[in-house]
Scaffold this motif. Structure first.
Motif, PDB file in Angstrom:
ATOM      1  N   LEU A  69     -19.198 -43.838 -22.165  1.00 24.48           N
ATOM      2  CA  LEU A  69     -20.464 -44.910 -21.914  1.00 24.48           C
ATOM      3  C   LEU A  69     -21.357 -43.918 -23.073  1.00 24.48           C
ATOM      4  CD1 LEU A  69     -20.976 -45.158 -18.495  1.00 24.48           C
ATOM      5  CD2 LEU A  69     -19.614 -46.431 -19.955  1.00 24.48           C
ATOM      6  N   CYS A  70     -21.458 -43.032 -23.982  1.00 30.99           N
ATOM      7  CA  CYS A  70     -22.621 -42.796 -25.440  1.00 30.99           C
ATOM      8  C   CYS A  70     -22.226 -44.010 -26.069  1.00 30.99           C
ATOM      9  CB  CYS A  70     -22.033 -41.436 -25.606  1.00 30.99           C
ATOM     10  SG  CYS A  70     -23.010 -40.850 -26.868  1.00 30.99           S
ATOM     11  N   GLY A  71     -23.138 -44.685 -26.237  1.00 24.86           N
ATOM     12  CA  GLY A  71     -22.998 -45.286 -27.617  1.00 24.86           C
ATOM     13  C   GLY A  71     -22.240 -46.986 -27.032  1.00 24.86           C
ATOM     14  N   ALA A  72     -22.452 -47.299 -26.185  1.00 23.31           N
ATOM     15  CA  ALA A  72     -22.007 -48.531 -25.522  1.00 23.31           C
ATOM     16  C   ALA A  72     -22.912 -49.473 -25.409  1.00 23.31           C
ATOM     17  CB  ALA A  72     -20.740 -47.685 -23.481  1.00 23.31           C
ATOM     18  N   VAL A  73     -22.110 -50.938 -24.860  1.00 21.81           N
ATOM     19  CA  VAL A  73     -23.216 -52.024 -24.181  1.00 21.81           C
ATOM     20  C   VAL A  73     -22.398 -53.146 -23.809  1.00 21.81           C
ATOM     21  CG1 VAL A  73     -23.376 -54.204 -25.959  1.00 21.81           C
ATOM     22  CG2 VAL A  73     -23.117 -51.692 -26.885  1.00 21.81           C
ATOM     23  N   VAL A  74     -23.427 -52.851 -23.407  1.00 18.37           N
ATOM     24  CA  VAL A  74     -22.977 -53.881 -22.270  1.00 18.37           C
ATOM     25  C   VAL A  74     -23.879 -55.385 -21.605  1.00 18.37           C
ATOM     26  CG1 VAL A  74     -22.809 -53.796 -19.264  1.00 18.37           C
ATOM     27  CG2 VAL A  74     -22.949 -51.347 -20.497  1.00 18.37           C
ATOM     28  N   GLU A  75     -22.866 -56.182 -21.608  1.00 16.72           N
ATOM     29  CA  GLU A  75     -23.899 -57.275 -21.044  1.00 16.72           C
ATOM     30  C   GLU A  75     -22.861 -58.566 -20.337  1.00 16.72           C
ATOM     31  OE1 GLU A  75     -24.542 -57.822 -26.380  1.00 16.72           O
ATOM     32  OE2 GLU A  75     -22.090 -58.142 -25.895  1.00 16.72           O
ATOM     33  N   THR A  91     -16.835 -50.209 -26.307  1.00 18.76           N
ATOM     34  CA  THR A  91     -17.402 -48.732 -26.061  1.00 18.76           C
ATOM     35  C   THR A  91     -17.887 -48.434 -28.089  1.00 18.76           C
ATOM     36  OG1 THR A  91     -14.791 -48.238 -27.190  1.00 18.76           O
ATOM     37  CG2 THR A  91     -15.859 -48.223 -24.447  1.00 18.76           C
ATOM     38  N   ASN A  92     -18.147 -47.580 -28.081  1.00 18.75           N
ATOM     39  CA  ASN A  92     -18.899 -46.894 -29.646  1.00 18.75           C
ATOM     40  C   ASN A  92     -17.791 -47.133 -30.024  1.00 18.75           C
ATOM     41  OD1 ASN A  92     -17.568 -44.366 -28.815  1.00 18.75           O
ATOM     42  ND2 ASN A  92     -19.484 -43.961 -30.435  1.00 18.75           N
ATOM     43  N   THR A  93     -16.046 -47.053 -29.852  1.00 16.50           N
ATOM     44  CA  THR A  93     -14.673 -46.809 -30.749  1.00 16.50           C
ATOM     45  C   THR A  93     -14.327 -48.038 -30.384  1.00 16.50           C
ATOM     46  OG1 THR A  93     -14.182 -46.022 -28.710  1.00 16.50           O
ATOM     47  CG2 THR A  93     -14.461 -44.924 -30.107  1.00 16.50           C
ATOM     48  N   GLY A  94     -15.414 -49.403 -30.485  1.00 21.65           N
ATOM     49  CA  GLY A  94     -14.338 -50.947 -30.565  1.00 21.65           C
ATOM     50  C   GLY A  94     -13.539 -51.266 -29.102  1.00 21.65           C
ATOM     51  N   SER A  95     -13.591 -50.889 -27.797  1.00 18.36           N
ATOM     52  CA  SER A  95     -12.987 -50.804 -27.001  1.00 18.36           C
ATOM     53  C   SER A  95     -13.654 -52.269 -25.949  1.00 18.36           C
ATOM     54  CB  SER A  95     -12.357 -49.336 -26.033  1.00 18.36           C
ATOM     55  OG  SER A  95     -11.041 -49.299 -26.640  1.00 18.36           O
ATOM     56  N   GLU A  96     -13.284 -53.302 -25.850  1.00 19.34           N
ATOM     57  CA  GLU A  96     -13.784 -53.849 -24.690  1.00 19.34           C
ATOM     58  C   GLU A  96     -13.333 -54.415 -23.428  1.00 19.34           C
ATOM     59  OE1 GLU A  96     -15.531 -57.421 -27.628  1.00 19.34           O
ATOM     60  OE2 GLU A  96     -13.365 -57.470 -27.639  1.00 19.34           O
ATOM     61  N   TYR A  97     -13.810 -53.927 -22.714  1.00 16.04           N
ATOM     62  CA  TYR A  97     -13.344 -54.584 -20.867  1.00 16.04           C
ATOM     63  C   TYR A  97     -14.466 -54.872 -20.030  1.00 16.04           C
ATOM     64  CZ  TYR A  97     -11.429 -49.103 -21.710  1.00 16.04           C
ATOM     65  OH  TYR A  97     -10.714 -48.329 -22.379  1.00 16.04           O
ATOM     66  N   LEU A  98     -14.135 -56.334 -19.328  1.00 13.00           N
ATOM     67  CA  LEU A  98     -14.407 -57.495 -19.125  1.00 13.00           C
ATOM     68  C   LEU A  98     -13.645 -56.951 -17.485  1.00 13.00           C
ATOM     69  CD1 LEU A  98     -13.427 -60.430 -19.913  1.00 13.00           C
ATOM     70  CD2 LEU A  98     -14.737 -59.317 -20.789  1.00 13.00           C
ATOM     71  N   VAL A 118     -25.516 -46.024 -19.779  1.00 18.35           N
ATOM     72  CA  VAL A 118     -25.659 -45.660 -20.734  1.00 18.35           C
ATOM     73  C   VAL A 118     -26.772 -45.127 -21.690  1.00 18.35           C
ATOM     74  CG1 VAL A 118     -25.159 -48.076 -22.583  1.00 18.35           C
ATOM     75  CG2 VAL A 118     -23.579 -47.630 -21.460  1.00 18.35           C
ATOM     76  N   ASN A 119     -28.115 -45.894 -21.303  1.00 19.39           N
ATOM     77  CA  ASN A 119     -29.016 -45.732 -21.912  1.00 19.39           C
ATOM     78  C   ASN A 119     -29.617 -44.648 -21.721  1.00 19.39           C
ATOM     79  OD1 ASN A 119     -29.956 -48.417 -22.579  1.00 19.39           O
ATOM     80  ND2 ASN A 119     -31.031 -48.404 -20.604  1.00 19.39           N
TER      81      ASN A 119
END
Ligand code: I3P
Length: 124
Positions: A69-75, A91-98, A118-119
């Motif tokens: 979760l470090c550096g991830a974006v959640v929306e 994620t900060n490596t460009g993987s995306e999960y719904l 994440v924060n």
């Protein structure tokens, strides 16, 4: 799994079944395939297991999918699925999960807790 949740504030989400679809793996688009996964939030990771029994079996060869979760974006997203209560983790490596669950309150709980993780892990 969330008995006593209101009492133990920060890490109340031990584990729960959520619907998960991985739509990108390190930037590579994946075919959407919703799966019910036993999901566990740690301080800085999200762990997905096929079932609850595997939760403690985090050794090489286990099928646990570990999301850093470090550096991830959640929306929240209404565009990437026809389902309700869907939010995306990038994620900060460009993987995306719904992630999705029928209950609004359950979805909100996970969304809030994951954003907090994440924060705090991104600042650390
Ligand atoms: C997909 C499946 C998904 C659906 C997705 C479909 O079809 O029905 O449940 O996503 O829609 O493509 P298939 O099983 O044939 O791969 P949602 O349930 O999230 O809407 P999409 O292509 O619009 O993402």
């Amino acid at each position: 799994a969330v008995a006593g949740a209101a009492v133990f504030e920060p890490v109340e989400l031990k584990g729960e079944h959520l619907n998960v679809a991985k739509i990108s793996d390190s930037g590579k688009k994946q075919r959407k395939n919703w799966t019910s996964m036993w999901t566990v939030l740690t301080l800085d990771q999200l762990l997905f297991n096929k079932d609850r029994q595997q939760e403690s079996a985090q050794k090489p060869g286990s099928k646990t999918d570990v999301v850093q979760l470090c550096g991830a974006v959640v929306e929240w997203t209404t565009e990437k699925s026809s389902r309700k209560n869907v939010f995306q983790i990038t994620t900060n490596t460009g993987s995306e999960y719904l992630l999705q669950v029928e209950s609004n309150s359950t979805a909100n709980k996970w969304y809030d807790a994951i954003r907090k993780a994440v924060n705090s892990s991104t600042k650390a």
